[in-house]
Design an enzyme around this catalytic site. Structure first.
Site, PDB file in Angstrom:
ATOM      1  N   LYS A 114       1.076  -1.156  -0.305  1.00 58.27           N
ATOM      2  CA  LYS A 114       0.268   0.122  -0.296  1.00 58.27           C
ATOM      3  C   LYS A 114       0.970   1.417  -0.323  1.00 58.27           C
ATOM      4  O   LYS A 114       0.324   2.447  -0.608  1.00 58.27           O
ATOM      5  CB  LYS A 114      -0.915   0.061   1.092  1.00 58.27           C
ATOM      6  CG  LYS A 114      -1.815  -0.572   0.755  1.00 58.27           C
ATOM      7  CD  LYS A 114      -3.648  -0.884   1.730  1.00 58.27           C
ATOM      8  CE  LYS A 114      -4.515  -0.967   1.385  1.00 58.27           C
ATOM      9  NZ  LYS A 114      -5.565  -0.672   2.474  1.00 58.27           N
ATOM     10  N   LYS A 196      -3.362 -11.203  -6.865  1.00 60.45           N
ATOM     11  CA  LYS A 196      -4.696 -11.318  -6.138  1.00 60.45           C
ATOM     12  C   LYS A 196      -5.653 -10.302  -6.393  1.00 60.45           C
ATOM     13  O   LYS A 196      -5.174  -9.324  -7.106  1.00 60.45           O
ATOM     14  CB  LYS A 196      -4.458 -10.631  -4.573  1.00 60.45           C
ATOM     15  CG  LYS A 196      -5.472 -11.363  -4.048  1.00 60.45           C
ATOM     16  CD  LYS A 196      -5.268 -10.676  -2.193  1.00 60.45           C
ATOM     17  CE  LYS A 196      -4.463  -8.784  -2.118  1.00 60.45           C
ATOM     18  NZ  LYS A 196      -5.516  -8.114  -1.007  1.00 60.45           N
ATOM     19  N   LYS A 199     -10.106  -5.342  -5.331  1.00 59.49           N
ATOM     20  CA  LYS A 199     -10.765  -4.002  -5.429  1.00 59.49           C
ATOM     21  C   LYS A 199     -10.892  -2.844  -5.368  1.00 59.49           C
ATOM     22  O   LYS A 199     -11.533  -2.128  -6.293  1.00 59.49           O
ATOM     23  CB  LYS A 199     -12.277  -4.180  -4.097  1.00 59.49           C
ATOM     24  CG  LYS A 199     -11.798  -3.306  -2.942  1.00 59.49           C
ATOM     25  CD  LYS A 199     -12.730  -4.014  -1.700  1.00 59.49           C
ATOM     26  CE  LYS A 199     -11.913  -4.116  -0.206  1.00 59.49           C
ATOM     27  NZ  LYS A 199     -13.310  -4.497   0.752  1.00 59.49           N
TER      28      LYS A 199
HETATM   29  P1  TYM Z   1     -10.356  -6.395   3.116  1.00 64.98           P
HETATM   30  O1  TYM Z   1     -11.538  -5.492   3.617  1.00 64.98           O
HETATM   31  O2  TYM Z   1      -9.101  -5.895   2.255  1.00 64.98           O
HETATM   32  O3  TYM Z   1     -10.639  -8.074   2.664  1.00 64.98           O
HETATM   33  C1  TYM Z   1     -12.725  -8.408   3.497  1.00 64.98           C
HETATM   34  C2  TYM Z   1     -11.690 -10.217   3.634  1.00 64.98           C
HETATM   35  O4  TYM Z   1     -11.731 -11.007   2.183  1.00 64.98           O
HETATM   36  C3  TYM Z   1     -10.402 -11.647   2.107  1.00 64.98           C
HETATM   37  N1  TYM Z   1     -10.210 -10.958   0.836  1.00 64.98           N
HETATM   38  C4  TYM Z   1      -9.548 -12.468  -0.522  1.00 64.98           C
HETATM   39  N2  TYM Z   1      -9.634 -14.110   0.219  1.00 64.98           N
HETATM   40  C5  TYM Z   1      -9.717 -14.612  -0.999  1.00 64.98           C
HETATM   41  N3  TYM Z   1      -9.045 -14.087  -2.245  1.00 64.98           N
HETATM   42  C6  TYM Z   1      -8.676 -12.763  -2.246  1.00 64.98           C
HETATM   43  N4  TYM Z   1      -8.619 -12.022  -3.922  1.00 64.98           N
HETATM   44  C7  TYM Z   1      -9.174 -11.758  -1.729  1.00 64.98           C
HETATM   45  N5  TYM Z   1      -9.352 -10.363  -1.344  1.00 64.98           N
HETATM   46  C8  TYM Z   1      -9.814 -10.010   0.022  1.00 64.98           C
HETATM   47  C9  TYM Z   1      -9.430 -11.251   3.113  1.00 64.98           C
HETATM   48  O5  TYM Z   1      -8.537 -11.795   3.432  1.00 64.98           O
HETATM   49  C10 TYM Z   1     -10.441 -10.245   4.106  1.00 64.98           C
HETATM   50  O6  TYM Z   1     -10.370 -11.671   4.814  1.00 64.98           O
HETATM   51  N6  TYM Z   1      -7.766  -5.629   7.677  1.00 64.98           N
HETATM   52  C11 TYM Z   1      -8.556  -6.697   7.190  1.00 64.98           C
HETATM   53  C12 TYM Z   1     -10.411  -5.946   7.562  1.00 64.98           C
HETATM   54  C13 TYM Z   1     -10.244  -6.393   9.191  1.00 64.98           C
HETATM   55  C14 TYM Z   1     -10.288  -7.559   9.933  1.00 64.98           C
HETATM   56  C15 TYM Z   1     -10.074  -7.189  11.222  1.00 64.98           C
HETATM   57  C16 TYM Z   1     -10.592  -8.709   9.337  1.00 64.98           C
HETATM   58  C17 TYM Z   1     -10.455  -5.637  10.467  1.00 64.98           C
HETATM   59  N7  TYM Z   1     -10.241  -5.849  11.459  1.00 64.98           N
HETATM   60  C18 TYM Z   1     -10.264  -8.383  11.945  1.00 64.98           C
HETATM   61  C19 TYM Z   1     -10.132  -9.835  10.454  1.00 64.98           C
HETATM   62  C20 TYM Z   1     -10.212  -9.638  11.748  1.00 64.98           C
HETATM   63  C21 TYM Z   1      -8.961  -6.247   5.212  1.00 64.98           C
HETATM   64  O7  TYM Z   1      -8.643  -4.666   5.042  1.00 64.98           O
HETATM   65  O8  TYM Z   1      -9.749  -7.088   4.782  1.00 64.98           O
END
Ligand code: TYM
Length: 334
Positions: A114, A196, A199
């Site tokens: 990032k 990967k 979005k």
């Molecule tokens: P975020 O919002 O980027 O993504 C949410 C969840 O989706 C999963 N993910 C994927 N899984 C498979 N293939 C992909 N291409 C893919 N892109 C995203 C992510 O691994 C995630 O599980 N920091 C976290 C949000 C968060 C969080 C937490 C998660 C904040 N606090 C506490 C767990 C526990 C995030 O940015 O996810």
């Protein structure tokens, strides 16, 4: 609450979630609801680490709650709340910040990525992001955290911080375990299967969003980049594109990868891509319909948010009070 273990997870309301978020995380939120006491957050404070349009962020927050419910998270079974509605998240972050070293944060893959993609806005929040995530998890005595593979490093830090706090003071935090799906933990970009699916990809053909309509979904799969071979089999190392499509197909059709390989044996890539697109479109259609219906009832969604925040607040407050006492913050008699 029952004697089930606690599960916590969250998604950021930044942009529109993709099928990667669904396969890697949200679909498992639904599956694990009966086995655990589930708490699902909408991580809006995390979003502030990159520049957001304020109106879009507010809208995306409501939409993500509607999406959770449309995907099958049941407000009668699981707590759903918005992170910024429970101040303990920011408060615990401060305490944990005083026990986290810069070296632990600047080696995080997501921070490095990032910082590169947002080079004009490398702020302290971007670096501190995993500590806020650790606070999210540790406030709720969380035993398990369902996530995609990209969040694994953040769970490792969460575990380190929990263990550090427990050994410096006394047993306070549960040390959580990640739940990472065997297949689909890393759904890849349709435009470049070595990357990967994200979005925030500039190329809209690289991802399928949860809000795409049937025609768009099928068009994107038809264009998916694969390889110059003709055989369909599962080998993520050498056939990243085809293996990614097989994984997506398997999740959306409910057929195992082995059975999907048999089903497409001898078929051409063109037909296969259309079938994957159709399976995804068919899977997303009822979710879209339900999401759009829910969005018409803002009072219902707000009610769930308020109720969820109250429930989360009570649990989080207890943990935070314990932490404040253990580190030596004085609390007057009331
Ligand atoms: P975020 O919002 O980027 O993504 C949410 C969840 O989706 C999963 N993910 C994927 N899984 C498979 N293939 C992909 N291409 C893919 N892109 C995203 C992510 O691994 C995630 O599980 N920091 C976290 C949000 C968060 C969080 C937490 C998660 C904040 N606090 C506490 C767990 C526990 C995030 O940015 O996810």
């Amino acid at each position: 609450m029952s004697d089930k273990k606690t599960l916590f997870s969250a998604v950021q309301p930044s942009g529109i979630p993709t099928i990667g978020n669904y396969v890697g995380a949200i679909s498992n939120f639904v599956k694990l609801q009966d086995e655990y006491n589930c708490i699902y957050s909408i991580a809006d404070l995390h979003c502030l680490t990159v520049r957001q349009d304020p109106a879009s962020l507010r809208k995306a927050t409501q939409e993500l709650l509607a999406l959770y419910i449309a995907c099958g998270v049941d407000p009668e079974k699981s707590i759903m709340f918005v992170q910024s509605h429970v101040p303990a998240h920011a408060e615990l972050t401060w305490v944990l910040n005083t026990m986290t070293y810069p070296g632990e944060l600047n080696r995080m893959t997501q921070y490095k990525d990032k910082s590169r993609s947002h080079a004009d806005n490398v702020n302290i929040g971007l670096m501190d992001y995993p500590v806020l995530m650790a606070s999210d998890i540790l406030l709720y005595n969380t035993a398990v955290v369902p996530i995609g593979a990209d969040q694994k490093q953040h769970i490792e830090l969460t575990r380190d911080l929990a263990i550090r706090f427990n050994s410096r003071y006394s047993d306070t935090f549960v040390v959580p375990e990640p739940i990472i799906p065997k297949y689909g933990a890393r759904i890849m970009s349709l435009a470049d299967p070595t990357k990967k699916m994200s979005k925030s990809d500039e190329n809209v053909n690289a991802f399928v969003s949860m809000y795409d309509d049937t025609d768009t979904i099928i068009r994107k799969f038809k264009r998916a980049v694969t390889d110059s071979d003709t055989k369909i089999y599962f080998d993520p190392e050498n056939k990243a594109g085809i293996s990614n499509l097989l994984t997506i197909y398997s999740v959306f059709s409910g057929v195992s990868i082995e059975d999907a390989v048999k089903e497409f044996d001898g078929k051409g890539y063109g037909d296969f891509k259309i079938k994957v697109g159709e399976a995804v479109a068919e899977g997303l259609k009822p979710i879209s319909d339900k999401r759009l219906a829910l969005l018409k009832d803002k009072a219902y969604l707000d009610g769930i948010m308020v109720k969820g925040a109250e429930s989360a607040f009570r649990i989080a407050r207890k943990t935070l009070s314990k932490v404040y006492r253990k580190v030596g913050l004085y609390s007057p008699e009331r």
